[in-house]
Design an enzyme around this catalytic site. Structure first.
Site, mmCIF file in Angstrom:
data_model
loop_
_atom_site.group_PDB
_atom_site.id
_atom_site.type_symbol
_atom_site.label_atom_id
_atom_site.label_comp_id
_atom_site.label_asym_id
_atom_site.label_seq_id
_atom_site.Cartn_x
_atom_site.Cartn_y
_atom_site.Cartn_z
ATOM 1 N N HIS A 103 39.896 48.587 49.963
ATOM 2 C CA HIS A 103 40.118 49.142 48.969
ATOM 3 C C HIS A 103 40.032 50.838 48.875
ATOM 4 O O HIS A 103 39.278 51.266 49.645
ATOM 5 C CB HIS A 103 39.607 48.680 47.336
ATOM 6 C CG HIS A 103 38.054 48.619 47.583
ATOM 7 N ND1 HIS A 103 37.212 49.594 47.089
ATOM 8 C CD2 HIS A 103 37.211 47.688 48.097
ATOM 9 C CE1 HIS A 103 35.959 49.166 47.351
ATOM 10 N NE2 HIS A 103 35.975 47.915 47.887
ATOM 11 N N ASP A 105 39.161 52.948 46.174
ATOM 12 C CA ASP A 105 38.199 53.623 45.024
ATOM 13 C C ASP A 105 36.723 53.166 45.622
ATOM 14 O O ASP A 105 36.742 52.221 46.466
ATOM 15 C CB ASP A 105 38.707 53.035 43.757
ATOM 16 C CG ASP A 105 38.516 51.331 43.759
ATOM 17 O OD1 ASP A 105 38.726 50.850 44.747
ATOM 18 O OD2 ASP A 105 37.934 50.836 42.581
ATOM 19 N N ASP A 135 31.759 50.456 51.835
ATOM 20 C CA ASP A 135 32.280 49.887 50.589
ATOM 21 C C ASP A 135 33.399 51.022 50.106
ATOM 22 O O ASP A 135 32.979 51.333 49.147
ATOM 23 C CB ASP A 135 31.538 49.242 49.705
ATOM 24 C CG ASP A 135 32.133 48.595 48.566
ATOM 25 O OD1 ASP A 135 33.302 48.218 48.926
ATOM 26 O OD2 ASP A 135 31.655 48.475 47.737
ATOM 27 N N GLU A 169 39.538 48.319 42.893
ATOM 28 C CA GLU A 169 38.956 47.113 43.272
ATOM 29 C C GLU A 169 37.455 46.906 42.480
ATOM 30 O O GLU A 169 36.861 46.136 42.166
ATOM 31 C CB GLU A 169 38.516 46.703 44.871
ATOM 32 C CG GLU A 169 38.358 45.627 45.076
ATOM 33 C CD GLU A 169 36.627 45.453 45.203
ATOM 34 O OE1 GLU A 169 36.077 44.148 45.156
ATOM 35 O OE2 GLU A 169 35.794 46.494 45.074
ATOM 36 N N GLU A 170 36.771 48.300 42.112
ATOM 37 C CA GLU A 170 35.444 48.239 41.751
ATOM 38 C C GLU A 170 35.365 48.066 40.268
ATOM 39 O O GLU A 170 34.127 48.177 39.977
ATOM 40 C CB GLU A 170 34.840 49.679 42.459
ATOM 41 C CG GLU A 170 34.646 49.443 43.756
ATOM 42 C CD GLU A 170 33.665 48.893 44.422
ATOM 43 O OE1 GLU A 170 33.040 48.159 43.717
ATOM 44 O OE2 GLU A 170 33.347 49.066 45.680
ATOM 45 N N HIS A 419 26.820 49.717 47.486
ATOM 46 C CA HIS A 419 26.800 50.170 46.348
ATOM 47 C C HIS A 419 25.522 51.095 46.132
ATOM 48 O O HIS A 419 24.934 51.503 45.046
ATOM 49 C CB HIS A 419 26.859 49.081 44.899
ATOM 50 C CG HIS A 419 28.108 48.681 44.933
ATOM 51 N ND1 HIS A 419 28.451 47.861 43.689
ATOM 52 C CD2 HIS A 419 29.064 48.708 45.709
ATOM 53 C CE1 HIS A 419 29.722 47.454 43.899
ATOM 54 N NE2 HIS A 419 30.115 47.798 45.212
#
EC number: 3.5.1.16
Length: 447
Positions: A103, A105, A135, A169-170, A419
């Site tokens: 992704h 974002d 990520d 996605e996030e 994250h």
């Protein structure tokens, strides 16, 4: 002479150049509405720029489509679909291999909590620091490099090879613009003709199972009262704690470890637990009339999310019908205060609020050709195959599986930095990654 697909290696300079451009955009890719709404086209333009010389329109072989699923409201949030056409395209039995889920974002980054600038690629030896390295922009750069190699070498493959880079996605507060919309619109239908690898996991081993997630607010209702008179009210703080304890007790009876969890080697069974308190406006000498505990439920994929919600709602209905059977906290702690001289009746109750749509977990098909090829390739390149299953959640993946896709999951960042502040990935992992993915293609071609 065309190089065998299985011999592809990462073009380190090209990969790092693109990744640096992507990480440089991350300040405007952070996803936490309404304050932070990402502009994924800022990242997408660098991918498109890197692939432009290899597109059919420019004499190359790749096909590329940027898809804005809601162009009126979100004109700069485009998904990207890339295709390297195979010889089976257009036949009665088309074959595909797809890499989906990487992704554009990222989760927000607090500059003050980082030791380095999160919005800049910083290379320290093998470590690649920056928001999105693990990520998931590292995967975007990785797959872009793979497609450049395919377009350069032009191998004659039976399978058409797809990559689908997605937006949003996030965070799921703005639905209908990412992979869900691509699926519903039919844009991903060609990917049903072969395995779909969701490339948004970590540690380079296949992820064969994920958990479902549902967040909740549990609220107890009583009545505000001076703390000198606890006998005249229902203490909502006490009630919400006791109610939650009873709900958890019943939950772990109904959602005990499932036999299939051992087969998939889940590191944790289904759980329901508190994670937050909603702030209470009050004082030390005031018994609050309303208290809310917040938390989540993680459910292994062998249980149904709708059935779970119905069960929990049933617990609460029964608790409210039998409120006085809950454990109290002493002689002046009651959950049903009858009327008496000078005392108004107060009966406590609890209610639950489900927040958003639940994300269901997924159990990958271990007997599929897609998993077997990925497993063999991983074992060959890394020297071992140790698939993992976790109650972490990958949104939308189960929806794709339910739509008919053979979903397999892998990824090459570092689990410990997902994250996290000071997020990083390893260049050596991405070097192995392109070998794993290209060998996977090779094995499926030979099958």
């Amino acid at each position: 002479m065309t190089k065998p697909v299985a011999s592809y290696e990462l073009d380190e300079k090209r990969f790092l150049t693109l990744l640096g451009k992507l990480i440089g955009e991350t300040e405007n890719l952070q996803n936490r509405p309404p304050a932070l709404i990402p502009i994924e086209d800022n990242a997408g333009r660098h991918v498109i720029e890197a692939l432009t010389p290899y597109l059919k329109a420019n004499g190359g072989v790749l096909e590329l489509e940027q898809v804005h699923c809601d162009p009126v409201n979100y004109p700069k949030r485009g998904n990207i679909i890339i295709e390297y056409p195979g010889t089976s395209k257009g036949t009665s039995s088309p074959k595909t291999i797809s890499f989906v889920g990487s992704h554009l974002d990222v989760v927000p980054a607090d500059k003050t909590a980082w030791d380095r600038n999160p919005f800049q690629l910083i290379i320290e030896g093998d470590k690649l620091y920056g928001r999105g390295t693990t990520d998931c922009l590292g995967h975007v750069a990785l797959l872009t490099d793979l497609f450049i190699q395919l377009a350069t070498e032009k191998p004659a493959l039976k399978h058409s090879i797809f990559a689908v880079f997605i937006v949003s996605e996030e965070n799921d507060e703005i639905p209908g613009i990412g992979v869900d919309a691509l699926d519903h619109s039919g844009k991903m239908n060609p990917c049903k003709n072969g395995p779909v690898y969701w490339v948004d996991s970590a540690d380079s081993q296949p992820t064969i199972g994920t958990g479902g997630a549902q967040t909740w607010n549990l609220t107890a209702h009583g009545k505000n009262m001076h703390s000198a008179m606890p006998y005249r009210t229902v203490n909502s703080v006490e009630l919400v704690n006791e109610a939650l304890a009873e709900i958890q007790r019943r939950f772990y009876i109904d959602f005990k470890p499932h036999p299939k969890e051992a087969e998939y080697k889940f590191d944790c069974s289904s759980t329901m637990k508190p994670t937050l308190w909603k702030p209470i406006a009050g004082s030390y000498n005031t018994i609050p009339g309303e208290s809310t505990i917040c938390g989540d439920i993680r459910l292994t994929p062998f249980y149904d999310m709708k059935e779970m919600r119905a069960k929990v709602e049933g617990y609460i209905k029964d608790i409210n019908a039998n409120i006085t059977e809950l454990r109290n906290r002493g002689p002046y702690s009651k959950y049903d205060v009858p009327a008496s001289e000078g005392v108004e009746p107060v009966k406590g109750s609890v209610s639950i609020e489900w927040l958003g749509e639940a994300s269901a977990g997924v159990a990958c098909k271990l007997d599929s050709d897609g998993y077997k090829a990925l497993g063999k390739a991983t074992s060959e390149i890394l020297g071992s195959l140790t698939p993992v299953a976790t109650c972490g959640t990958l949104p939308l993946v189960r929806d794709l599986q339910d739509s008919g896709f053979d979903i397999q999951i892998t990824g090459f960042g570092k689990e410990e930095t997902y994250h996290a502040d000071n997020e990083y990935a390893l260049l050596s992992d991405f070097k192995n990654a392109i070998k794993i993915l290209s060998r996977t293609i090779d094995l499926l071609e030979k099958n």
